[in-house]
Write a protein that holds these residues in place. Structure first.
Motif, PDB file in Angstrom:
ATOM      1  N   THR A 191     -16.476  -6.109  -1.531  1.00  0.00           N
ATOM      2  CA  THR A 191     -15.822  -6.247  -2.608  1.00  0.00           C
ATOM      3  C   THR A 191     -14.319  -6.516  -2.495  1.00  0.00           C
ATOM      4  O   THR A 191     -14.130  -6.755  -1.228  1.00  0.00           O
ATOM      5  CB  THR A 191     -16.127  -4.940  -3.514  1.00  0.00           C
ATOM      6  N   ILE A 192     -13.612  -6.354  -3.550  1.00  0.00           N
ATOM      7  CA  ILE A 192     -12.056  -6.587  -3.411  1.00  0.00           C
ATOM      8  C   ILE A 192     -11.394  -5.439  -4.023  1.00  0.00           C
ATOM      9  O   ILE A 192     -12.033  -4.552  -4.879  1.00  0.00           O
ATOM     10  CB  ILE A 192     -11.498  -7.785  -4.001  1.00  0.00           C
ATOM     11  N   ALA A 193     -10.422  -4.985  -3.383  1.00  0.00           N
ATOM     12  CA  ALA A 193      -9.563  -3.936  -4.254  1.00  0.00           C
ATOM     13  C   ALA A 193      -8.543  -4.755  -5.081  1.00  0.00           C
ATOM     14  O   ALA A 193      -7.650  -5.392  -4.609  1.00  0.00           O
ATOM     15  CB  ALA A 193      -8.934  -3.147  -3.122  1.00  0.00           C
ATOM     16  N   LEU A 194      -8.364  -4.227  -6.336  1.00  0.00           N
ATOM     17  CA  LEU A 194      -7.562  -4.719  -7.296  1.00  0.00           C
ATOM     18  C   LEU A 194      -6.433  -3.553  -7.703  1.00  0.00           C
ATOM     19  O   LEU A 194      -6.729  -2.358  -7.529  1.00  0.00           O
ATOM     20  CB  LEU A 194      -8.252  -4.840  -8.751  1.00  0.00           C
ATOM     21  N   ASP A 195      -5.411  -4.102  -8.034  1.00  0.00           N
ATOM     22  CA  ASP A 195      -4.320  -3.269  -8.350  1.00  0.00           C
ATOM     23  C   ASP A 195      -4.462  -3.152  -9.999  1.00  0.00           C
ATOM     24  O   ASP A 195      -4.358  -3.947 -11.034  1.00  0.00           O
ATOM     25  CB  ASP A 195      -2.848  -3.884  -7.898  1.00  0.00           C
ATOM     26  N   THR A 196      -4.919  -1.789 -10.342  1.00  0.00           N
ATOM     27  CA  THR A 196      -5.151  -1.762 -11.700  1.00  0.00           C
ATOM     28  C   THR A 196      -3.813  -1.784 -12.681  1.00  0.00           C
ATOM     29  O   THR A 196      -3.857  -2.148 -13.848  1.00  0.00           O
ATOM     30  CB  THR A 196      -5.750  -0.315 -11.926  1.00  0.00           C
ATOM     31  N   LYS A 197      -2.829  -1.452 -12.216  1.00  0.00           N
ATOM     32  CA  LYS A 197      -1.685  -1.566 -12.885  1.00  0.00           C
ATOM     33  C   LYS A 197      -1.195  -3.178 -13.103  1.00  0.00           C
ATOM     34  O   LYS A 197      -0.665  -3.398 -14.250  1.00  0.00           O
ATOM     35  CB  LYS A 197      -0.238  -0.785 -12.356  1.00  0.00           C
ATOM     36  N   LYS A 198      -1.369  -3.938 -12.267  1.00  0.00           N
ATOM     37  CA  LYS A 198      -1.093  -5.450 -12.301  1.00  0.00           C
ATOM     38  C   LYS A 198      -2.087  -6.073 -13.413  1.00  0.00           C
ATOM     39  O   LYS A 198      -1.720  -6.852 -13.717  1.00  0.00           O
ATOM     40  CB  LYS A 198      -1.112  -5.832 -11.013  1.00  0.00           C
ATOM     41  N   LEU A 199      -3.103  -5.167 -13.348  1.00  0.00           N
ATOM     42  CA  LEU A 199      -4.103  -5.764 -14.572  1.00  0.00           C
ATOM     43  C   LEU A 199      -4.030  -5.216 -15.831  1.00  0.00           C
ATOM     44  O   LEU A 199      -4.884  -5.238 -16.785  1.00  0.00           O
ATOM     45  CB  LEU A 199      -5.651  -5.401 -14.051  1.00  0.00           C
ATOM     46  N   GLY A 200      -2.727  -4.730 -16.158  1.00  0.00           N
ATOM     47  CA  GLY A 200      -2.418  -3.708 -17.406  1.00  0.00           C
ATOM     48  C   GLY A 200      -3.160  -2.552 -17.633  1.00  0.00           C
ATOM     49  O   GLY A 200      -2.828  -2.070 -19.034  1.00  0.00           O
ATOM     50  N   HIS A 201      -3.416  -1.784 -16.642  1.00  0.00           N
ATOM     51  CA  HIS A 201      -3.880  -0.359 -16.812  1.00  0.00           C
ATOM     52  C   HIS A 201      -2.876   0.695 -16.398  1.00  0.00           C
ATOM     53  O   HIS A 201      -2.861   0.736 -15.013  1.00  0.00           O
ATOM     54  CB  HIS A 201      -5.191  -0.327 -16.213  1.00  0.00           C
ATOM     55  N   GLU A 239       0.017   9.243  -8.507  1.00  0.00           N
ATOM     56  CA  GLU A 239       0.436   8.574  -7.540  1.00  0.00           C
ATOM     57  C   GLU A 239      -0.730   8.515  -6.523  1.00  0.00           C
ATOM     58  O   GLU A 239      -1.465   9.395  -6.250  1.00  0.00           O
ATOM     59  CB  GLU A 239       1.694   9.265  -6.713  1.00  0.00           C
ATOM     60  N   GLU A 240      -1.214   7.309  -6.169  1.00  0.00           N
ATOM     61  CA  GLU A 240      -2.111   7.150  -5.010  1.00  0.00           C
ATOM     62  C   GLU A 240      -1.549   7.310  -3.670  1.00  0.00           C
ATOM     63  O   GLU A 240      -0.786   6.741  -2.983  1.00  0.00           O
ATOM     64  CB  GLU A 240      -2.672   5.871  -5.111  1.00  0.00           C
ATOM     65  N   VAL A 241      -2.153   8.543  -2.957  1.00  0.00           N
ATOM     66  CA  VAL A 241      -1.688   8.930  -1.723  1.00  0.00           C
ATOM     67  C   VAL A 241      -2.249   8.162  -0.554  1.00  0.00           C
ATOM     68  O   VAL A 241      -1.830   7.779   0.388  1.00  0.00           O
ATOM     69  CB  VAL A 241      -1.611  10.547  -1.397  1.00  0.00           C
ATOM     70  N   LYS A 242      -3.763   8.199  -0.799  1.00  0.00           N
ATOM     71  CA  LYS A 242      -4.557   7.756   0.051  1.00  0.00           C
ATOM     72  C   LYS A 242      -5.689   6.890  -0.698  1.00  0.00           C
ATOM     73  O   LYS A 242      -6.224   7.590  -1.551  1.00  0.00           O
ATOM     74  CB  LYS A 242      -5.083   8.486   1.203  1.00  0.00           C
ATOM     75  N   ALA A 243      -5.919   5.525  -0.386  1.00  0.00           N
ATOM     76  CA  ALA A 243      -7.247   5.088  -0.826  1.00  0.00           C
ATOM     77  C   ALA A 243      -8.356   5.006  -0.152  1.00  0.00           C
ATOM     78  O   ALA A 243      -8.155   5.663   0.893  1.00  0.00           O
ATOM     79  CB  ALA A 243      -6.739   3.551  -1.213  1.00  0.00           C
ATOM     80  N   TYR A 244      -9.284   4.554  -0.301  1.00  0.00           N
ATOM     81  CA  TYR A 244     -10.731   4.372   0.175  1.00  0.00           C
ATOM     82  C   TYR A 244     -10.430   4.019   1.709  1.00  0.00           C
ATOM     83  O   TYR A 244      -9.766   3.074   1.757  1.00  0.00           O
ATOM     84  CB  TYR A 244     -11.557   3.248  -0.349  1.00  0.00           C
ATOM     85  N   GLU A 245     -11.037   4.482   2.731  1.00  0.00           N
ATOM     86  CA  GLU A 245     -10.877   4.205   4.048  1.00  0.00           C
ATOM     87  C   GLU A 245     -12.279   4.495   4.638  1.00  0.00           C
ATOM     88  O   GLU A 245     -12.753   5.667   4.262  1.00  0.00           O
ATOM     89  CB  GLU A 245     -10.008   5.181   4.759  1.00  0.00           C
ATOM     90  N   VAL A 246     -12.561   3.691   5.394  1.00  0.00           N
ATOM     91  CA  VAL A 246     -14.135   4.024   6.004  1.00  0.00           C
ATOM     92  C   VAL A 246     -13.731   4.685   7.220  1.00  0.00           C
ATOM     93  O   VAL A 246     -12.895   4.457   8.147  1.00  0.00           O
ATOM     94  CB  VAL A 246     -14.540   2.405   6.587  1.00  0.00           C
ATOM     95  N   MET A 247     -14.683   5.937   7.479  1.00  0.00           N
ATOM     96  CA  MET A 247     -14.736   6.696   8.444  1.00  0.00           C
ATOM     97  C   MET A 247     -15.745   6.421   9.315  1.00  0.00           C
ATOM     98  O   MET A 247     -16.859   6.609   9.081  1.00  0.00           O
ATOM     99  CB  MET A 247     -14.775   8.021   7.889  1.00  0.00           C
ATOM    100  N   VAL A 248     -15.624   5.728  10.464  1.00  0.00           N
ATOM    101  CA  VAL A 248     -16.750   5.281  11.456  1.00  0.00           C
ATOM    102  C   VAL A 248     -16.455   6.349  12.522  1.00  0.00           C
ATOM    103  O   VAL A 248     -17.613   6.093  13.221  1.00  0.00           O
ATOM    104  CB  VAL A 248     -16.569   4.029  11.675  1.00  0.00           C
ATOM    105  N   GLU A 249     -15.510   6.757  12.908  1.00  0.00           N
ATOM    106  CA  GLU A 249     -15.672   7.587  14.290  1.00  0.00           C
ATOM    107  C   GLU A 249     -16.807   8.620  14.045  1.00  0.00           C
ATOM    108  O   GLU A 249     -17.392   8.883  15.483  1.00  0.00           O
ATOM    109  CB  GLU A 249     -14.198   8.507  14.248  1.00  0.00           C
ATOM    110  N   SER A 250     -17.145   9.265  13.216  1.00  0.00           N
ATOM    111  CA  SER A 250     -18.247  10.309  13.234  1.00  0.00           C
ATOM    112  C   SER A 250     -19.405   9.807  12.912  1.00  0.00           C
ATOM    113  O   SER A 250     -20.482  10.457  12.931  1.00  0.00           O
ATOM    114  CB  SER A 250     -17.557  11.492  12.500  1.00  0.00           C
ATOM    115  N   ALA A 251     -19.574   8.583  12.899  1.00  0.00           N
ATOM    116  CA  ALA A 251     -20.801   7.897  12.220  1.00  0.00           C
ATOM    117  C   ALA A 251     -22.032   8.136  13.311  1.00  0.00           C
ATOM    118  O   ALA A 251     -21.632   7.943  14.490  1.00  0.00           O
ATOM    119  CB  ALA A 251     -20.678   6.451  12.139  1.00  0.00           C
ATOM    120  N   ARG A 252     -23.084   8.305  12.934  1.00  0.00           N
ATOM    121  CA  ARG A 252     -24.144   8.371  13.979  1.00  0.00           C
ATOM    122  C   ARG A 252     -24.388   7.211  14.880  1.00  0.00           C
ATOM    123  O   ARG A 252     -24.078   6.123  14.405  1.00  0.00           O
ATOM    124  CB  ARG A 252     -25.555   9.000  13.381  1.00  0.00           C
ATOM    125  N   HIS A 253     -24.913   7.357  15.882  1.00  0.00           N
ATOM    126  CA  HIS A 253     -25.488   6.282  16.909  1.00  0.00           C
ATOM    127  C   HIS A 253     -26.873   6.166  16.801  1.00  0.00           C
ATOM    128  O   HIS A 253     -27.672   7.237  16.963  1.00  0.00           O
ATOM    129  CB  HIS A 253     -25.054   6.558  18.536  1.00  0.00           C
TER     130      HIS A 253
END
Length: 155
Positions: free
Chosen positions: A51-61, A140-154
Motif C-alpha cells: 500500500t501507500i501512505a497518503l498525507d490526509t491533509k494534502k487530500l483536503g482532510h 499531531e502525528e508523533v509516530k506513524a505505522y512502523e514494522v516491528m520485526v526484531e521480536s518476530a518469531r523464527h
C-alpha cells in the motif's frame, strides 16, 4: 521468518518501491532470491498487501479523529450491521473491534470540524445499536505505522 526476511521487511517498510535489485544489494542476496523471499512471505500471509501512505491533509482532510463507539451489546445482528455500514463510509480510514468498555475505535477524516460534526451526527450516531461515540481529535502525528520485526518469531 529468517534474518533475510526481517531485513527485507524493514527495507520494504521504509520504501515499498525498492526494486528486487536494490533490496538484494542491501541484504547480500540475488534479486531472484529476494523476490522468492517476498513471494513466500505473501503466500504465508505475513505480507498482506502493498500500500501507500497518503498525507490526509494534502487530500483536503484537515480533521482526523479517533472515535470510540459503544454499542448495544445484547444484539449480535446490530454489531454485524454496524460493521457493514462502517465498511461503506469513506471517511472511516480504519475500524477495530476492541475489548473493554469501548466496542470499536474508528480512524476518521473530514475536511473541517463542521463536516466532522455532521458526519458523527448523521452517519455514526444514527447507526442502529450505537449508544455513544466519543471523539479524540488528532493534534499531531508523533509516530506513524512502523514494522516491528526484531521480536518476530523464527520459523
Amino acid at each position: 521468518m529468517n534474518d533475510f526476511d526481517k531485513q527485507i521487511l524493514r527495507l520494504l517498510a521504509d520504501n515499498g518501491r525498492l526494486s528486487w535489485t536494490e533490496i538484494a544489494e542491501h541484504v547480500n542476496l540475488s534479486p531472484s532470491a529476494v523476490q522468492r523471499h517476498v513471494q513466500q512471505m505473501q503466500a504465508s500471509g505475513l505480507i498482506k498487501h502493498f500500500t501507500i501512505a497518503l498525507d490526509t491533509k494534502k487530500l483536503g482532510h484537515e480533521v482526523r479523529s479517533f472515535v470510540e463507539v459503544k454499542m448495544q451489546r445484547s444484539d449480535v445482528a446490530l454489531a454485524k450491521q454496524f460493521r457493514e455500514i462502517i465498511r461503506e463510509l469513506p471517511q472511516v480510514q480504519s475500524c477495530y473491534k476492541l475489548s473493554g468498555s469501548v466496542d470499536f475505535i474508528l480512524d476518521v477524516v473530514a475536511p473541517n470540524l463542521e463536516a466532522y460534526g455532521q458526519f458523527l451526527e448523521r452517519e455514526i450516531l444514527s447507526i442502529p445499536g450505537v449508544l455513544d461515540a466519543s471523539s479524540s481529535i488528532i493534534l499531531e502525528e508523533v509516530k506513524a505505522y512502523e514494522v516491528m520485526v526484531e521480536s518476530a518469531r523464527h520459523d
